[in-house]
Design an enzyme around this catalytic site. Structure first.
Site, PDB file in Angstrom:
ATOM      1  N   LYS A   1       0.822  -1.215   0.000  1.00 50.33           N
ATOM      2  CA  LYS A   1       0.000   0.000   0.000  1.00 50.33           C
ATOM      3  C   LYS A   1       0.853   1.261   0.000  1.00 50.33           C
ATOM      4  O   LYS A   1       0.493   2.262  -0.610  1.00 50.33           O
ATOM      5  CB  LYS A   1      -0.925   0.022   1.230  1.00 50.33           C
ATOM      6  CG  LYS A   1      -2.098  -0.926   1.115  1.00 50.33           C
ATOM      7  CD  LYS A   1      -3.136  -0.635   2.187  1.00 50.33           C
ATOM      8  CE  LYS A   1      -4.305  -1.596   2.096  1.00 50.33           C
ATOM      9  NZ  LYS A   1      -5.262  -1.441   3.192  1.00 50.33           N
TER      10      LYS A   1
ATOM     11  N   LYS B   1      -4.776  -9.016  -7.665  1.00 48.92           N
ATOM     12  CA  LYS B   1      -5.954  -9.287  -6.851  1.00 48.92           C
ATOM     13  C   LYS B   1      -7.100  -8.341  -7.226  1.00 48.92           C
ATOM     14  O   LYS B   1      -6.852  -7.172  -7.508  1.00 48.92           O
ATOM     15  CB  LYS B   1      -5.507  -9.043  -5.403  1.00 48.92           C
ATOM     16  CG  LYS B   1      -6.429  -9.456  -4.341  1.00 48.92           C
ATOM     17  CD  LYS B   1      -5.801  -9.178  -2.975  1.00 48.92           C
ATOM     18  CE  LYS B   1      -5.820  -7.689  -2.638  1.00 48.92           C
ATOM     19  NZ  LYS B   1      -5.780  -7.402  -1.206  1.00 48.92           N
TER      20      LYS B   1
ATOM     21  N   LYS C   1     -10.596  -2.924  -4.311  1.00 54.94           N
ATOM     22  CA  LYS C   1     -11.334  -1.654  -4.317  1.00 54.94           C
ATOM     23  C   LYS C   1     -10.507  -0.534  -4.919  1.00 54.94           C
ATOM     24  O   LYS C   1     -11.043   0.441  -5.433  1.00 54.94           O
ATOM     25  CB  LYS C   1     -11.609  -1.215  -2.861  1.00 54.94           C
ATOM     26  CG  LYS C   1     -12.644  -2.015  -2.140  1.00 54.94           C
ATOM     27  CD  LYS C   1     -12.649  -1.605  -0.657  1.00 54.94           C
ATOM     28  CE  LYS C   1     -13.522  -2.527   0.145  1.00 54.94           C
ATOM     29  NZ  LYS C   1     -13.328  -2.409   1.594  1.00 54.94           N
TER      30      LYS C   1
HETATM   31  P1  AMP Z   1     -10.958  -5.148   2.593  1.00 51.89           P
HETATM   32  O1  AMP Z   1     -11.752  -4.749   1.415  1.00 51.89           O
HETATM   33  O2  AMP Z   1      -9.486  -5.026   2.363  1.00 51.89           O
HETATM   34  O3  AMP Z   1     -11.443  -4.553   3.885  1.00 51.89           O
HETATM   35  O4  AMP Z   1     -11.186  -6.728   2.710  1.00 51.89           O
HETATM   36  C1  AMP Z   1     -12.312  -7.294   3.319  1.00 51.89           C
HETATM   37  C2  AMP Z   1     -12.274  -8.809   3.227  1.00 51.89           C
HETATM   38  O5  AMP Z   1     -12.351  -9.234   1.867  1.00 51.89           O
HETATM   39  C3  AMP Z   1     -10.993  -9.455   3.787  1.00 51.89           C
HETATM   40  O6  AMP Z   1     -11.323 -10.659   4.454  1.00 51.89           O
HETATM   41  C4  AMP Z   1     -10.177  -9.717   2.569  1.00 51.89           C
HETATM   42  O7  AMP Z   1      -9.266 -10.787   2.754  1.00 51.89           O
HETATM   43  C5  AMP Z   1     -11.258 -10.097   1.573  1.00 51.89           C
HETATM   44  N1  AMP Z   1     -10.811  -9.824   0.194  1.00 51.89           N
HETATM   45  C6  AMP Z   1     -10.469  -8.623  -0.344  1.00 51.89           C
HETATM   46  N2  AMP Z   1     -10.124  -8.750  -1.641  1.00 51.89           N
HETATM   47  C7  AMP Z   1     -10.269 -10.073  -1.942  1.00 51.89           C
HETATM   48  C8  AMP Z   1     -10.070 -10.846  -3.135  1.00 51.89           C
HETATM   49  N3  AMP Z   1      -9.675 -10.283  -4.282  1.00 51.89           N
HETATM   50  N4  AMP Z   1     -10.326 -12.177  -3.090  1.00 51.89           N
HETATM   51  C9  AMP Z   1     -10.746 -12.760  -1.923  1.00 51.89           C
HETATM   52  N5  AMP Z   1     -10.940 -12.093  -0.771  1.00 51.89           N
HETATM   53  C10 AMP Z   1     -10.702 -10.768  -0.768  1.00 51.89           C
END
Ligand code: AMP
Ligand code: TRP
Length: 352
Positions: free
Chosen positions: A128, A212, A215
């Site tokens: 990041k 990956k 967002k």
């Molecule tokens: P965040 O959006 O970073 O707060 O992530 C929220 C949850 O979504 C966490 O458990 C991440 O590990 C999961 N996550 C985010 N991006 C992915 C992805 N591309 N594939 C699978 N899980 C994801």
């Protein structure tokens, strides 16, 4: 004492408390298919198996700039996604992290337990922060310690997350073990387990099978958002990057075809099929035939969730009731843990 007996005497006592689940998602942008398959689908399943707490981690979100006028709405949007996906507030506690002060309090104490060397190894910070880490907030660096506090303040034992969070869970275990050791409190904090398994643990970008789904990707075509309508979903699937070969009939043959592998994995995760089962159905077919099937499957699963999110967000009173009620319940669960933590650290307490 024999050697084995003394080894047993030195081994840290195992945690004896009940199984409990905690996870969280940041209100820092629209939720996508990766969040849904990597995390939320597991949240829904676990609520029937254990006591569950699901927070909207707004303290984590502000490690990067969030428009103050939008943050509360973004928090409601994540809560709406939980509810619309089937998290039931009668079974699971849904709450905003910042409404339970104990997270920040334990977060500070654990910052004094965690070591700089441990944080220096965190790959998410490196990804990041990029080249200019000196310009990032201090919070972005200590972010994983607050995550450990989120989990340990409820003595949670299980943490459903996507693959990218594995390292943060290892750190949480190290912090818990060091606290228990340093304060001579064997078995006080559990060493929580990451629940990463599952077909949606690592969903990749629709534009680049080696990145990956995220967002923060500047291209909206890289992800399917939970609030996308049927047309947008179908269009993104149609434009998803692929290679010119037809789908193979075995999983091994996907190894060097990251985009094909990702689309087959997404279909399987949505349909409840293994990749082998998907290939048994579509092996030998070109993407011209597979993509419309994938789009139909994605629309069937996601469009009702988006519609229900829109309904909930139209009148946020219901979401606000769920969040306020959840915050009260979570505060009550955290209170005795914070109290015991204070005692272990040796802080002044009235009459203590
Ligand atoms: P965040 O959006 O970073 O707060 O992530 C929220 C949850 O979504 C966490 O458990 C991440 O590990 C999961 N996550 C985010 N991006 C992915 C992805 N591309 N594939 C699978 N899980 C994801
Ligand atoms: N760091 C997690 C992410 O980026 C979000 C998070 C914060 C979290 N606190 C947590 C996940 C506690 C699980 C448990 O996805």
């Amino acid at each position: 004492m024999t050697d084995t007996a003394s080894a047993a005497a030195q081994a840290p006592a195992a945690y004896q408390g009940p199984a409990r689940v905690l996870s969280g998602i940041q209100p820092s942008g629209a939720l996508h298919l990766g969040n849904y398959l990597g995390a939320i689908v597991k949240f829904v399943k676990l609520q029937d198996e254990m006591e569950c707490l699901y927070c909207v981690v707004d303290l984590h979100a502000i490690t990067a700039w969030q428009e103050p006028a939008k943050l509360a709405a973004q928090t409601r949007e994540i809560a709406a996604a939980y509810l619309a996906s089937g998290v039931d507030p009668k079974k699971a506690i849904i709450f905003p992290q910042s409404a339970v002060l104990a997270h920040a309090e334990l977060g500070w104490i654990l910052q004094c337990v965690a070591r700089l060397g441990w944080l220096d190894r965190m790959t998410q910070f490196k990804d990041k922060a990029g080249k200019h880490k000196e310009r990032e907030s201090v919070g972005l660096y200590t972010y994983p310690v607050l995550q450990a506090a989120d989990i340990l303040v409820y003595k949670a034992t299980h943490v459903p997350v996507g693959e990218d969070q594995r390292q943060h869970l290892e750190l949480t275990r190290d912090i818990a073990a060091k606290f228990n050791h340093d304060f001579d409190a064997p078995g006080f904090f559990p060493l929580p387990e990451a629940m990463v398994e599952g077909p949606g643990a690592r969903i990749m970008s629709l534009r680049d099978g080696s990145a990956k789904m995220s967002k923060s990707d500047p291209s909206d075509y890289s992800r399917i958002n939970l609030m996308d309508d049927a047309d947008a979903i179908a269009q993104k699937v149609r434009k998803a990057r692929t290679d010119p070969e037809p789908l193979p009939d075995n999983v091994e043959a996907l190894a060097l075809r990251p985009e094909a592998d990702n689309l087959v994995g997404i279909y399987g995760a949505l349909a409840g099929l293994t990749k082998a089962e998907v290939l048994a159905r579509f092996g030998g077919e070109g993407f011209g035939r597979f993509k419309p099937e994938l789009a139909d499957m994605a629309v069937a699963r996601l469009a009702p969730i988006g519609a229900e999110m829109r309904r909930l967000l139209d009148d946020p009173a219901e979401i606000d009731r769920v969040l306020a009620d959840g915050a009260e319940k979570a505060t009550a669960l955290a209170a005795p843990v914070i109290d015991e933590t204070r005692r272990h650290v040796g802080f002044w307490r009235p009459g203590g």
